[in-house]
Write a protein that holds these residues in place. Structure first.
Motif, mmCIF file in Angstrom:
data_model
loop_
_atom_site.group_PDB
_atom_site.id
_atom_site.type_symbol
_atom_site.label_atom_id
_atom_site.label_comp_id
_atom_site.label_asym_id
_atom_site.label_seq_id
_atom_site.Cartn_x
_atom_site.Cartn_y
_atom_site.Cartn_z
ATOM 1 N N GLN A 761 0.832 -1.195 0.000
ATOM 2 C CA GLN A 761 0.000 0.000 0.000
ATOM 3 C C GLN A 761 0.877 1.259 0.000
ATOM 4 N N ALA A 762 1.918 1.242 0.826
ATOM 5 C CA ALA A 762 2.820 2.392 0.896
ATOM 6 C C ALA A 762 3.484 2.646 -0.458
ATOM 7 N N GLN A 763 3.905 1.551 -1.111
ATOM 8 C CA GLN A 763 4.569 1.687 -2.408
ATOM 9 C C GLN A 763 3.602 2.233 -3.451
ATOM 10 N N ALA A 764 2.348 1.729 -3.453
ATOM 11 C CA ALA A 764 1.357 2.192 -4.418
ATOM 12 C C ALA A 764 1.025 3.665 -4.206
ATOM 13 N N LEU A 765 0.919 4.067 -2.963
ATOM 14 C CA LEU A 765 0.614 5.468 -2.663
ATOM 15 C C LEU A 765 1.735 6.383 -3.142
ATOM 16 N N ARG A 766 2.951 5.955 -2.912
ATOM 17 C CA ARG A 766 4.086 6.772 -3.332
ATOM 18 C C ARG A 766 4.109 6.910 -4.848
ATOM 19 N N SER A 767 3.804 5.800 -5.538
ATOM 20 C CA SER A 767 3.818 5.851 -7.006
ATOM 21 C C SER A 767 2.727 6.751 -7.555
ATOM 22 N N LEU A 768 1.636 6.934 -6.785
ATOM 23 C CA LEU A 768 0.540 7.804 -7.213
ATOM 24 C C LEU A 768 0.806 9.274 -6.885
ATOM 25 N N GLY A 769 1.870 9.531 -6.143
ATOM 26 C CA GLY A 769 2.216 10.913 -5.828
ATOM 27 C C GLY A 769 1.896 11.337 -4.415
ATOM 28 N N CYS A 770 1.509 10.370 -3.560
ATOM 29 C CA CYS A 770 1.251 10.680 -2.155
ATOM 30 C C CYS A 770 2.578 10.635 -1.406
ATOM 31 N N GLY A 771 2.940 11.705 -0.730
ATOM 32 C CA GLY A 771 4.260 11.759 -0.121
ATOM 33 C C GLY A 771 4.299 11.380 1.341
ATOM 34 N N GLU A 772 3.142 11.314 2.047
ATOM 35 C CA GLU A 772 3.154 11.056 3.488
ATOM 36 C C GLU A 772 2.097 10.023 3.843
ATOM 37 N N ALA A 773 2.369 9.306 4.967
ATOM 38 C CA ALA A 773 1.420 8.277 5.382
ATOM 39 C C ALA A 773 1.572 8.011 6.873
ATOM 40 N N GLN A 774 0.532 7.375 7.433
ATOM 41 C CA GLN A 774 0.608 6.853 8.796
ATOM 42 C C GLN A 774 -0.231 5.590 8.844
ATOM 43 N N GLY A 775 0.070 4.724 9.770
ATOM 44 C CA GLY A 775 -0.656 3.466 9.883
ATOM 45 C C GLY A 775 0.170 2.434 10.617
ATOM 46 N N TYR A 776 -0.415 1.277 10.849
ATOM 47 C CA TYR A 776 0.255 0.225 11.619
ATOM 48 C C TYR A 776 1.538 -0.257 10.948
ATOM 49 N N TYR A 777 1.612 -0.095 9.628
ATOM 50 C CA TYR A 777 2.821 -0.524 8.927
ATOM 51 C C TYR A 777 4.050 0.232 9.435
ATOM 52 N N PHE A 778 3.867 1.494 9.817
ATOM 53 C CA PHE A 778 4.977 2.315 10.297
ATOM 54 C C PHE A 778 5.059 2.321 11.825
ATOM 55 N N GLY A 779 3.930 2.228 12.476
ATOM 56 C CA GLY A 779 3.946 2.223 13.932
ATOM 57 C C GLY A 779 2.556 2.411 14.501
ATOM 58 N N ARG A 780 2.289 1.642 15.557
ATOM 59 C CA ARG A 780 0.998 1.759 16.224
ATOM 60 C C ARG A 780 0.998 2.967 17.170
ATOM 61 N N PRO A 781 -0.166 3.437 17.576
ATOM 62 C CA PRO A 781 -0.218 4.478 18.611
ATOM 63 C C PRO A 781 0.336 3.921 19.922
ATOM 64 N N VAL A 782 1.265 4.637 20.545
ATOM 65 C CA VAL A 782 1.911 4.161 21.763
ATOM 66 C C VAL A 782 1.982 5.298 22.776
ATOM 67 N N PRO A 783 2.206 4.954 24.059
ATOM 68 C CA PRO A 783 2.340 5.992 25.084
ATOM 69 C C PRO A 783 3.535 6.905 24.796
ATOM 70 N N ALA A 784 3.550 8.056 25.463
ATOM 71 C CA ALA A 784 4.546 9.091 25.187
ATOM 72 C C ALA A 784 5.973 8.587 25.359
ATOM 73 N N GLU A 785 6.234 7.843 26.438
ATOM 74 C CA GLU A 785 7.610 7.413 26.686
ATOM 75 C C GLU A 785 8.091 6.417 25.636
ATOM 76 N N VAL A 786 7.188 5.547 25.155
ATOM 77 C CA VAL A 786 7.564 4.587 24.118
ATOM 78 C C VAL A 786 7.810 5.316 22.796
ATOM 79 N N PHE A 787 6.937 6.263 22.479
ATOM 80 C CA PHE A 787 7.092 7.035 21.247
ATOM 81 C C PHE A 787 8.421 7.807 21.261
#
Length: 795
Positions: A761-787
Motif C-alpha cells: 500500500q505504501a509503495q502504491a501510494l508513493r507511485s501515485l504521488g502521495c508523499g506522506e502516510a501513517q498506519g500500523y505498517y509504520f507504527g501503532r499508537p503508543v504511550p509518550a515514553e515509548v514514542f
C-alpha cells in the motif's frame, strides 16, 4: 471528531458505521434532552422575570451553605426593586450584602431585626417565622417603614442553607392607620356634633356630641335611617341633596329642632384624586349616586358580603371585580377597615383599593408560558404531564388501553443548518398545524422540544394507534412551503401502549422514544416498541458516567502515532490519539466512547483536554532536550467548531503551555466543516494566520463540494483509511485515492494517507504521488515514553 481507532480488522469499517449509526441515534436523544432543558430554562427564566417585574415588592436572597450568618462569603442579593424602594440606582450605590442592609437600619431596629432573623435561621424545626417591620434610611435621608418576610430552605439536618424573602413598603399604610386613629380620636372628642350620610342621605354614623344634641342615647338606634328621621325638615333635606349633587359646602344653616336652635354646616365629600385616576369619573359625575351601582360589576350584592365580613371581623382584604367609567373591568386588591368610635361602635369604612389588573394579566402570561409552547401554541411538557397523568389515572380505573406516539421530523436539522432557525421555526409552526388537522379533538398533541412532538390517545389499542400514526404520516406527504421555498419533511413515529409497554408516563415516553429512533433508522414511518430495542441502553448510560468521571479525574491518556515521509521513511510528525483504560472494562475503544461523548455533550471538554495534554507533553519533550520531528497533529471535533470562543481557547491553552503554534497542526473532519462552511472558513483562516497548520481529516467520506473545498484555508488533505485499506483490491477505492491525490496537487495541498498497513500500500501510494502516510505498517499508537524512545532524538 472521527473515531480514533486504528485497528487492522477488515470488517472494522462496517462495525464502525453501525456504531456511528447507533451514536447518531444517541446523539439525537441527547440533543433533544438538551433542547428540553434549554426550553425549560427559558420558560422558567421568563416566568421569574414576569413575577419579578409584576410585583411592587422587593425580593432578596442569601445563600448560607454551611457558613455562619455574618460570614463575608455569604452571597446576599437584592432585586433592583429593593434599591428603587430606598432611592438608590444600582449595586455601585448600594452593594449586595447583609452589611449594606444593616447600615440602612434605624439604630432602634437593628437588635430586634437581627435577633428575629437569627432565631428564624437557627430553628431547625422551621417553626419560627420571620415576619418583622423595621425602618430603612433612604438615599434622601428619610426613614421609611418596611415589612420583611422570609422562608428558609433547610438541609436534612434542619440547617438553613438558603433564605429568600420579600420586602414591602408599608409607610403609607402605617400613615393611613395613624391618620385613621387620629381622625377617630378627633371626631370622638369634638364638642360639635358630627353626622355622616351616604349618597342616599341615609345615616352612616354620628359622634357622641351629636347624639347629646338631638337627644339620642346611642347612635345605633338611628344608623341606616333616613336623614329626615333626625332632622324632619324637608327644606333641609332638599338642601343636603343639592349640595351632595353639586359637591358643594354650606355654612350657617339655621335649624330649629324642638326648643333648640342649631347652626348647621354641610359639606359634600368628593372622591380622592387617586380614585379619579383609577376609575375615570369626576366628582360631578358620581356625587348623588350610590357607589355600589357605579363601581361593582354585579351591583350592590357584590359588596354586601364584604360589608358583612368587615362589620363582623373589623377588617377584610381580598380581590374584587370592579369597573371603570368606560365600562372596562378591573380587579382591585381591597383593604377594608371598620372605623369605630371611642365606645367601639361601628362608624365608617376606610377602604384602600390597589389596581392589580396588570398583575393578573401577568399571571395569565405566566400560566401560558408554563403550559403552552411559545412557538406553536401547543401544549408543552408541563401541560402534557398534567393531561397524561389524568389520562393514565382514568385508564387505570377503567382498564382501557392508552397509546403514546413519539414524533420526530426527518431531515429537519438540515433545514435549520442551511436556512437558519427563522425558517426552521416557520416549518415547525406549519407542521404543528398539519398535526392538529390530522388529529381528533380528544387526542392530546404536545411539543416537547425542537422537532419532537407527542400524541396521547385514550382508549386506543395497537390498531387504533396505528391508524393515528398513519394519519400523521399522511399529513406530511406534501412538502412544507415557507419563505418562497418548499421542504420535504418526513416523519418517524415510535408507539408505546398502556399497560403493555409501561404503567407510568416516564416509561411510556422513554419506550416510545426508543421505538421512534428505530423507525428513523429504518427510513421513517412508525414502529411499535419491542423489549429488545432497549438492549444495551443501560450500558451506554453507565459508560457515559464513567467517561465523565475519567475526564474529571484526569485518568485518560494520549497515545502518539508517527507520520512518515514515504520516500525516506523518516518521521515528519505524529498524531495525538485519545485512549481510555477503564478499571472495570479495560481498554475502551474510541469507536465506542467518542460517539457517546458527542451525544452527551462532553466532546468539547474532551477536545480541550486533548489539546492541553498534548501541549504539556510537547513542553516536557522540549524541556528534556528532545527534538520533535515536524508538527504534532490534534483532532478538533465538529461540535468544537460551533463554540464561539474556540480560537481564544486554543490560543490560551497553547500560550499557557509555552508551545508555539508552529509546533502544532489541527485536523478537522470534512463532514464537521460542512455543517457551517462560512464559519469554518473564518475559524480556519484565523488559526492558520496564527501559525497552526490545518488538515481536512477523513477526506472523501463527507459531502463537500469543490466550490467550498477550494476556499478552505487548509494545508493538507488526509485520505480516509476506508479507501486506503482496499485500494489494492477494489478498483473503485483505487480510483478515489488517485482522484484525491490529483485534486490535492491541483489545489496546492499536501496529502497524507492514513490506515497504511502493508508495504504494498505504501509503495502504491508513493507511485501515485502521495508523499506522506501513517498506519500500523509504520507504527501503532503508543504511550509518550515509548514514542519518544523510538522516534525522538536529542537536540
Amino acid at each position: 471528531m472521527r473515531s480514533l481507532s486504528k485497528r487492522p480488522a477488515n470488517k472494522l469499517a462496517a462495525r464502525l458505521r453501525q456504531r456511528l449509526d447507533n451514536a447518531r441515534r444517541l446523539d439525537s436523544v441527547m440533543r433533544a434532552d438538551l433542547a428540553t432543558l434549554r426550553d425549560a430554562h427559558t420558560r422558567l427564566q421568563a416566568r421569574f422575570d414576569l413575577l419579578r417585574e409584576s410585583t411592587s415588592d422587593g425580593l432578596w436572597d442569601v445563600e448560607l451553605g454551611e457558613r455562619k450568618l455574618m460570614d463575608p462569603a455569604n452571597e446576599f442579593l437584592w432585586s433592583e426593586q429593593v434599591r428603587r424602594m430606598v432611592g438608590y440606582g444600582d449595586a455601585s450605590e448600594l452593594p449586595n450584602g447583609l452589611s449594606s442592609l444593616l447600615k440602612l437600619l434605624h439604630p432602634d431596629d437593628v437588635l430586634p431585626t437581627v435577633t428575629a432573623f437569627t432565631a428564624h435561621i437557627h430553628d431547625r424545626s422551621g417553626q419560627t417565622p420571620y415576619d418583622v417591620t423595621y425602618r430603612l434610611r433612604c438615599k434622601s435621608g428619610e426613614y421609611r417603614w418596611f415589612r420583611a418576610l422570609s422562608h428558609a430552605q433547610r438541609n436534612a439536618a434542619g440547617h438553613a442553607i438558603r433564605v429568600a424573602g420579600a420586602l414591602t413598603d408599608i409607610t403609607d399604610r402605617r400613615t393611613m392607620g395613624a391618620l385613621k386613629r387620629y381622625a377617630e380620636a378627633i371626631v370622638a372628642s369634638l364638642p360639635t356634633g358630627l353626622m355622616v350620610l351616604d349618597g342616599e342621605l341615609y345615616i352612616q354614623s354620628m359622634n357622641r356630641a351629636f347624639c347629646d344634641i338631638v337627644g339620642l342615647a346611642d347612635e345605633a338606634q338611628m344608623r341606616g335611617q333616613d336623614f329626615g328621621a333626625v332632622i324632619p325638615k324637608s327644606s333641609i333635606r332638599e338642601l343636603a341633596a343639592s349640595l351632595l349633587a353639586e359637591g358643594e359646602t354650606r355654612h350657617g344653616i339655621g335649624v330649629d329642632l324642638g326648643d333648640k336652635h342649631l347652626r348647621v354646616a354641610m359639606a359634600a365629600i368628593v372622591l380622592a384624586e387617586g380614585e379619579r385616576r383609577l376609575y375615570g369619573w369626576s366628582s360631578d359625575e358620581v356625587l348623588g349616586h350610590r357607589i355600589d351601582h357605579w363601581l361593582y360589576r354585579d351591583g350592590p350584592a357584590a359588596s354586601g358580603a364584604v360589608v358583612k365580613i368587615t362589620l363582623d371581623a373589623g377588617e377584610w382584604s381580598g380581590e374584587i371585580a370592579q369597573r371603570r367609567k368606560d365600562g372596562a373591568l378591573l380587579t382591585v386588591d381591597g383593604y377594608w377597615t371598620l372605623v369605630r368610635d371611642e365606645d367601639e361602635r361601628p362608624q365608617a369604612f376606610l377602604v384602600i383599593n390597589t389596581d392589580i389588573t396588570q398583575r393578573k394579566a401577568s399571571d395569565e402570561k405566566i400560566r401560558n408560558l408554563a403550559l403552552y409552547d411559545a412557538l406553536t401554541g401547543l401544549a408543552n411538557r408541563s401541560l402534557l404531564t398534567e393531561r397524561m397523568t389524568g389520562a393514565l389515572e382514568r385508564a387505570g380505573h377503567t382498564d382501557d388501553p392508552l397509546a403514546v406516539l413519539f414524533l420526530d421530523l426527518n431531515r429537519f436539522k438540515e433545514i435549520n443548518d442551511t436556512q437558519g432557525h427563522g425558517v426552521g421555526d416557520q416549518v415547525l409552526v406549519k407542521v404543528a398545524r398539519r398535526f392538529q388537522a390530522a388529529l381528533r379533538e380528544e387526542e392530546v398533541l404536545a411539543r416537547l422540544a425542537g422537532d419532537e412532538f407527542v400524541v396521547v390517545a385514550e382508549r386506543a389499542d395497537a390498531a387504533v394507534a396505528a391508524r393515528i400514526a398513519q394519519r400523521l404520516v399522511d399529513a406530511m406527504q406534501d412538502p412544507v412551503a415557507t419563505h418562497g421555498q418548499t421542504f420535504p419533511v418526513g416523519l418517524s413515529i415510535g408507539i408505546a401502549t398502556f399497560p403493555h409497554d409501561g404503567l407510568c408516563m416516564d416509561d411510556l415516553l422513554k419506550r416510545a422514544d426508543i421505538a421512534m429512533y428505530r423507525a428513523k433508522a429504518a427510513g421513517g414511518g412508525f414502529m411499535f416498541y419491542q423489549p429488545e430495542m432497549s438492549v444495551g441502553l443501560l450500558e451506554r448510560i453507565e459508560l457515559a458516567k464513567d467517561l465523565s468521571s475519567a475526564l474529571a479525574e484526569g485518568t485518560l491518556e494520549l497515545h502518539f502515532q508517527p507520520q512518515v515521509d514515504l520516500a525516506s521513511g523518516r518521521a515528519i510528525g505524529a498524531e495525538a490519539l485519545l485512549r481510555w483504560h477503564d478499571p472495570r472494562r479495560g481498554w475502551v475503544s474510541p469507536g465506542v466512547f467518542i460517539p457517546i461523548a458527542e451525544s452527551r455533550g462532553m466532546i468539547c471538554a474532551l477536545g480541550r483536554w486533548v489539546l492541553g495534554e498534548a501541549c504539556r507533553q510537547m513542553r516536557a519533550w522540549v524541556d528534556a532536550g528532545l527534538r520533535f520531528p515536524g508538527r504534532l497533529w490534534i483532532n478538533l471535533a465538529a461540535q468544537q467548531l460551533e463554540e464561539a470562543d474556540l480560537v481564544a481557547s486554543i490560543r490560551g491553552i497553547t500560550h499557557a503551555a509555552g508551545i508555539a503554534p508552529g509546533c502544532l497542526a489541527l485536523e478537522l473532519t470534512e463532514s464537521g466543516l460542512m455543517a457551517d462552511v462560512e464559519g469554518s472558513i473564518r475559524t480556519m483562516a484565523t488559526l492558520r494566520e496564527d501559525g497552526f497548520a490545518i488538515a481536512i481529516d477523513d477526506f472523501g467520506t463527507g459531502y463537500s463540494s469543490l466550490a467550498y473545498l477550494k476556499r478552505l484555508p487548509a494545508d493538507k488533505l488526509k485520505i480516509d483509511m476506508s479507501f486506503v485499506r482496499d485500494m489494492l483490491t477494489d478498483r473503485h477505492d483505487y480510483t478515489i485515492v488517485t482522484t484525491i491525490i490529483g485534486m490535492a496537487r491541483n489545489l496546492g495541498l499536501d496529502v497524507i494517507a492514513e490506515g497504511v498497513e502493508e508495504g504494498a500500500q505504501a509503495q502504491a501510494l508513493r507511485s501515485l504521488g502521495c508523499g506522506e502516510a501513517q498506519g500500523y505498517y509504520f507504527g501503532r499508537p503508543v504511550p509518550a515514553e515509548v514514542f519518544a524512545e523510538k522516534w525522538l532524538s536529542a537536540v
